[in-house]
Design an enzyme around this catalytic site. Sequence first.
Site: not given
Length: 295
Positions: A46, A133, A161, A203
């Site tokens: 992001t 992640y 995540k 998250v």
Amino acid sequence: MDMGRVVTAMVTPFKDDLTLDLDAAKTLARHLVASGSDSIVIFGTTGEAPALTEDEKIALLEAVVEAVGTGRVIAGTGSNSTQGSIRLSRRAVKSGAGAIMLVCPYYNKPGQEGMYRHFRAIVDEAGVPAILYNIPGRTGVNLLPETVARLAQVPDIVAIKEASGSLDQVSAIRSLTPREFRIYSGDDSLTLPILAVGGHGVVSVASHVTGPRIRRMIDAFVCGDVVAARDQHLSLLPLFKGLFVATNPIPVKKALNVLGFRCGPCRPPLEELSPEQERGLQQVLERVGVDGLKP
């Protein structure tokens, strides 16, 4: 570092000339903490990590640490280069990151053993808590539950995540890892289902604009009020979907700008929303009841 249950994957604010807007980054970080985020991930997906230089990442990190403190900042230092990830992780820790997030190596598509060695090498050098992640749709590789279980045995690897979109995969990770190993949803729309199979939190992207309601949803579930958690989830579902009508973070940046929190455009090669997409996003914001933000 206790990363908490609501972690925001923060956008990177730019000025109109596409240079970093560090003042806006500080303001946004303080807003996120005030609206329910326990901690913040910077220069992740992001945060447009691929479009930032290493020096820009460190400047952003230092600004956000100044705004909210070391104990709330997680740096996205993973990449498809083991040595490059080690170097950035060292710099990030030196500049105040309380933890690091390590995405699966993208494009070069290593196997499970290669990913295990990659993550292990970075964590052995960093000396701070690390979150794995897994986002196969971006990286082209899927970190399998059995590999996560091996990595969970490494003391500094404390969480994942998980953004594979598979509840079966999350369930397998939960069944293979110690209870203290935390699983975070990497998709806002799957937060509540993932909590139900043993997840710890999220998250989040949507927490930029509706942090308090996400906080209430998770708190309600943790306290055993499943009906209240479900109601919050269903009321927010149009927003969860609307913020991914185009490649993240294009929609959430547009939402922030529309709501009065200037964070600028995305850097190329990401484009602006089409007029039709922008109208649809505006309708979602109005339908869900997201009011203007105060910088």
